[in-house]
Design a protein around this motif. Structure first.
Motif, PDB file in Angstrom:
ATOM      1  N   ALA A 249      51.142  -0.818 137.306  1.00 44.26           N
ATOM      2  CA  ALA A 249      51.793  -0.066 138.378  1.00 44.26           C
ATOM      3  C   ALA A 249      52.817  -0.936 139.091  1.00 44.26           C
ATOM      4  CB  ALA A 249      50.739   0.437 139.374  1.00 44.26           C
ATOM      5  N   ALA A 250      52.461  -2.198 139.349  1.00 46.80           N
ATOM      6  CA  ALA A 250      53.385  -3.115 140.010  1.00 46.80           C
ATOM      7  C   ALA A 250      54.616  -3.376 139.154  1.00 46.80           C
ATOM      8  CB  ALA A 250      52.668  -4.425 140.341  1.00 46.80           C
ATOM      9  N   ILE A 251      54.423  -3.506 137.847  1.00 45.02           N
ATOM     10  CA  ILE A 251      55.566  -3.702 136.945  1.00 45.02           C
ATOM     11  C   ILE A 251      56.521  -2.517 137.056  1.00 45.02           C
ATOM     12  CG2 ILE A 251      56.297  -3.776 134.522  1.00 45.02           C
ATOM     13  CD1 ILE A 251      53.693  -5.333 133.952  1.00 45.02           C
ATOM     14  N   ASN A 252      55.984  -1.311 136.961  1.00 48.14           N
ATOM     15  CA  ASN A 252      56.840  -0.117 137.008  1.00 48.14           C
ATOM     16  C   ASN A 252      57.639  -0.040 138.303  1.00 48.14           C
ATOM     17  OD1 ASN A 252      56.186   0.918 134.475  1.00 48.14           O
ATOM     18  ND2 ASN A 252      54.429   2.055 135.245  1.00 48.14           N
ATOM     19  N   LEU A 253      56.984  -0.279 139.426  1.00 45.25           N
ATOM     20  CA  LEU A 253      57.676  -0.198 140.713  1.00 45.25           C
ATOM     21  C   LEU A 253      58.678  -1.327 140.882  1.00 45.25           C
ATOM     22  CD1 LEU A 253      54.718   0.797 143.072  1.00 45.25           C
ATOM     23  CD2 LEU A 253      56.527   2.279 142.182  1.00 45.25           C
ATOM     24  N   ALA A 254      58.323  -2.533 140.442  1.00 42.01           N
ATOM     25  CA  ALA A 254      59.219  -3.676 140.600  1.00 42.01           C
ATOM     26  C   ALA A 254      60.455  -3.543 139.720  1.00 42.01           C
ATOM     27  CB  ALA A 254      58.471  -4.972 140.279  1.00 42.01           C
ATOM     28  N   VAL A 255      60.262  -3.119 138.483  1.00 46.80           N
ATOM     29  CA  VAL A 255      61.401  -2.915 137.578  1.00 46.80           C
ATOM     30  C   VAL A 255      62.313  -1.826 138.122  1.00 46.80           C
ATOM     31  CG1 VAL A 255      62.053  -2.106 135.275  1.00 46.80           C
ATOM     32  CG2 VAL A 255      60.216  -3.786 135.534  1.00 46.80           C
ATOM     33  N   GLN A 256      61.715  -0.743 138.615  1.00 49.45           N
ATOM     34  CA  GLN A 256      62.498   0.346 139.194  1.00 49.45           C
ATOM     35  C   GLN A 256      63.311  -0.133 140.382  1.00 49.45           C
ATOM     36  OE1 GLN A 256      62.517   3.334 137.755  1.00 49.45           O
ATOM     37  NE2 GLN A 256      63.872   4.325 139.223  1.00 49.45           N
ATOM     38  N   ALA A 257      62.777  -1.128 141.131  1.00 52.59           N
ATOM     39  CA  ALA A 257      63.462  -1.655 142.303  1.00 52.59           C
ATOM     40  C   ALA A 257      64.499  -2.730 141.962  1.00 52.59           C
ATOM     41  CB  ALA A 257      62.439  -2.237 143.280  1.00 52.59           C
ATOM     42  N   GLY A 258      64.596  -3.101 140.688  1.00 48.54           N
ATOM     43  CA  GLY A 258      65.611  -4.064 140.273  1.00 48.54           C
ATOM     44  C   GLY A 258      65.182  -5.511 140.304  1.00 48.54           C
ATOM     45  N   ALA A 259      63.876  -5.778 140.367  1.00 48.33           N
ATOM     46  CA  ALA A 259      63.389  -7.157 140.339  1.00 48.33           C
ATOM     47  C   ALA A 259      63.357  -7.672 138.903  1.00 48.33           C
ATOM     48  CB  ALA A 259      62.007  -7.238 140.966  1.00 48.33           C
ATOM     49  N   LYS A 260      63.362  -9.003 138.770  1.00 48.41           N
ATOM     50  CA  LYS A 260      63.241  -9.659 137.470  1.00 48.41           C
ATOM     51  C   LYS A 260      61.788 -10.080 137.310  1.00 48.41           C
ATOM     52  CE  LYS A 260      67.938 -11.418 138.032  1.00 48.41           C
ATOM     53  NZ  LYS A 260      68.764 -12.642 138.258  1.00 48.41           N
TER      54      LYS A 260
ATOM     55  N   GLN B 224      65.347 -10.306 142.898  1.00 46.75           N
ATOM     56  CA  GLN B 224      64.396 -11.400 143.075  1.00 46.75           C
ATOM     57  C   GLN B 224      63.518 -11.561 141.846  1.00 46.75           C
ATOM     58  OE1 GLN B 224      62.353 -10.485 146.815  1.00 46.75           O
ATOM     59  NE2 GLN B 224      63.594 -12.056 147.826  1.00 46.75           N
ATOM     60  N   THR B 225      62.948 -12.758 141.698  1.00 43.96           N
ATOM     61  CA  THR B 225      62.045 -13.051 140.597  1.00 43.96           C
ATOM     62  C   THR B 225      60.605 -12.834 141.059  1.00 43.96           C
ATOM     63  OG1 THR B 225      62.019 -15.406 141.190  1.00 43.96           O
ATOM     64  CG2 THR B 225      63.603 -14.689 139.505  1.00 43.96           C
ATOM     65  N   LEU B 226      59.847 -12.139 140.233  1.00 43.21           N
ATOM     66  CA  LEU B 226      58.461 -11.805 140.555  1.00 43.21           C
ATOM     67  C   LEU B 226      57.572 -12.180 139.380  1.00 43.21           C
ATOM     68  CD1 LEU B 226      56.189 -10.230 142.153  1.00 43.21           C
ATOM     69  CD2 LEU B 226      56.937  -8.209 140.858  1.00 43.21           C
ATOM     70  N   LEU B 227      56.477 -12.878 139.665  1.00 41.41           N
ATOM     71  CA  LEU B 227      55.452 -13.161 138.662  1.00 41.41           C
ATOM     72  C   LEU B 227      54.207 -12.346 138.997  1.00 41.41           C
ATOM     73  CD1 LEU B 227      54.206 -14.798 136.285  1.00 41.41           C
ATOM     74  CD2 LEU B 227      53.470 -16.482 138.005  1.00 41.41           C
ATOM     75  N   ILE B 228      53.694 -11.607 138.007  1.00 43.07           N
ATOM     76  CA  ILE B 228      52.460 -10.848 138.171  1.00 43.07           C
ATOM     77  C   ILE B 228      51.409 -11.462 137.257  1.00 43.07           C
ATOM     78  CG2 ILE B 228      51.350  -8.595 137.975  1.00 43.07           C
ATOM     79  CD1 ILE B 228      54.112  -7.316 138.319  1.00 43.07           C
ATOM     80  N   ARG B 229      50.353 -12.008 137.846  1.00 41.18           N
ATOM     81  CA  ARG B 229      49.257 -12.585 137.065  1.00 41.18           C
ATOM     82  C   ARG B 229      48.158 -11.537 136.911  1.00 41.18           C
ATOM     83  NH1 ARG B 229      48.411 -18.990 138.343  1.00 41.18           N
ATOM     84  NH2 ARG B 229      47.418 -18.793 136.283  1.00 41.18           N
ATOM     85  N   GLY B 230      47.824 -11.231 135.645  1.00 41.07           N
ATOM     86  CA  GLY B 230      46.880 -10.154 135.364  1.00 41.07           C
ATOM     87  C   GLY B 230      47.590  -8.828 135.197  1.00 41.07           C
ATOM     88  N   ALA B 231      48.686  -8.849 134.463  1.00 43.54           N
ATOM     89  CA  ALA B 231      49.613  -7.714 134.462  1.00 43.54           C
ATOM     90  C   ALA B 231      49.184  -6.538 133.611  1.00 43.54           C
ATOM     91  CB  ALA B 231      50.997  -8.187 134.016  1.00 43.54           C
ATOM     92  N   THR B 232      48.215  -6.700 132.718  1.00 43.02           N
ATOM     93  CA  THR B 232      47.820  -5.556 131.898  1.00 43.02           C
ATOM     94  C   THR B 232      46.739  -4.711 132.573  1.00 43.02           C
ATOM     95  OG1 THR B 232      46.309  -6.993 130.669  1.00 43.02           O
ATOM     96  CG2 THR B 232      48.465  -6.558 129.685  1.00 43.02           C
ATOM     97  N   SER B 233      46.329  -5.100 133.760  1.00 39.08           N
ATOM     98  CA  SER B 233      45.421  -4.256 134.540  1.00 39.08           C
ATOM     99  C   SER B 233      46.164  -3.021 135.025  1.00 39.08           C
ATOM    100  CB  SER B 233      44.878  -5.039 135.737  1.00 39.08           C
ATOM    101  OG  SER B 233      45.933  -5.383 136.624  1.00 39.08           O
ATOM    102  N   ALA B 234      45.423  -2.039 135.518  1.00 37.86           N
ATOM    103  CA  ALA B 234      46.059  -0.829 136.042  1.00 37.86           C
ATOM    104  C   ALA B 234      46.974  -1.158 137.205  1.00 37.86           C
ATOM    105  CB  ALA B 234      44.987   0.174 136.475  1.00 37.86           C
TER     106      ALA B 234
END
Length: 327
Positions: A160-171, A146-156
């Protein structure tokens, strides 16, 4: 014990180190020797007096060793994390050498994984990763591909959301206000980095995502609703843009039809609806220990440098999770 106390609401100088009584054992609670704790924006609002509830000793999370647990859930010496459950809000929190947390908000980190990581790195995990996991796999029901957009991604929380989402195979697509942070986001596995702006939906010219994690907050919420396709999901979980309410929001005119919109606040952890046992924190710590993704703190401060940590947070200079080393 020594504790960081807010005697009067105000700026970073309102954080005063004082000698206070060490918390006594109590049934249903664990007394924890705090080794390190994360610094969170919620604590900035508590220190200012802008949060609905705040105790003299703030701090919503920590890692450390159990000293006593009369009800028997945790043996003395167990390495644990404590997250929310009233910490800093309705009971004294983690800005101290010892804290007393409800057992419903305490999680064993696992002797093996905890031994592999320093306390300062362990302190960067609990609140950010518990919240990110709940938002991604609870509210957003994110799945591989799935495609995921994270707004405010350089926050802690964003990282964390990037790491978990990438690990789960999201784009993953991600936004930041500073172009010099683009490369650091790409190194985390982000496929597309966008410059954060209030009218992002207009710039993307009709593009839609399966899921949006909104961390900028109320100021961009209405715009984010335009970025989710029918059947997609949006979760509001951060307020990097401040606590001002959503301006002139009319769901009849501005809410996209067929889009699922939800909110998650980590202050719900430890309640019957959001038990910490739902979050695989031990597995997340193990993944960090196995270097499946990095979870290093952006900055580490000494206990007596707590004012400097809050000044950096107010100036948006953290670029990730800041932690304070107590021991």
């Amino acid at each position: 014990m020594e504790a960081i106390v807010v005697e009067n609401f105000g700026g970073p100088d309102a954080l005063i180190i004082k000698d206070v009584p060490t918390p006594e054992p109590k049934d249903g609670y664990a007394v924890i020797q705090v080794k390190a704790f994360g610094v969170n924006r919620a604590e900035m609002y508590m220190r200012r007096g802008e949060w609905a509830e705040a105790m003299p000793i703030i701090g919503i999370e920590c890692v450390g060793l159990v000293v006593a647990c009369p009800s028997g859930e945790f043996a003395p010496g167990t390495p644990v994390a404590a997250v929310m459950g009233g910490l800093g809000r309705t009971i004294n929190g983690s800005y101290a050498q010892y804290t007393r947390a409800p057992v419903s908000t305490v999680v064993a980190l696992g002797d093996d994984a905890a031994a592999a990581l320093p306390w300062t790195q362990l302190a960067a995990i609990p609140e950010s990763y518990c919240t990110a996991w709940t938002c991604l796999f609870g509210n957003l029901e994110l799945k591989a591909g799935q495609t995921l957009l994270i707004r405010g991604a350089t926050s802690a929380l964003g990282k964390a959301a990037i790491n978990l989402a990438v690990q789960a195979g999201a784009k993953v697509s991600a936004t930041t206000r500073k172009q010099e942070r683009f490369d650091s986001l790409r190194k985390l596995g982000v496929k597309e980095v966008l410059l954060e702006a209030p009218e992002l939906s207009a710039r993307l010219e009709g593009r839609k995502f399966d899921a949006v994690l909104e961390l900028v907050g109320n100021s961009t919420l209405v715009d984010s609703l335009k970025l989710v396709h029918r059947g997609g999901r949006l979760c509001l979980a951060g307020f990097l843009g401040g606590l001002a309410p959503v301006p002139e929001f009319n769901p009849l005119l501005q809410m996209a039809s067929g889009v699922h919109f939800s909110f998650f606040g980590s202050f719900h952890f430890g309640t019957p609806e959001f038990p910490l046992s739902d979050v695989p924190l031990h597995s997340i710590v193990r993944m960090v220990a196995e270097k499946k993704f990095g979870a290093e703190p952006a900055r580490v401060f000494k206990f007596e440098e707590i004012g400097d940590a809050h000044r950096a947070m107010e100036a948006s200079e953290a670029n990730g999770k800041m932690v304070v080393c107590v021991d």
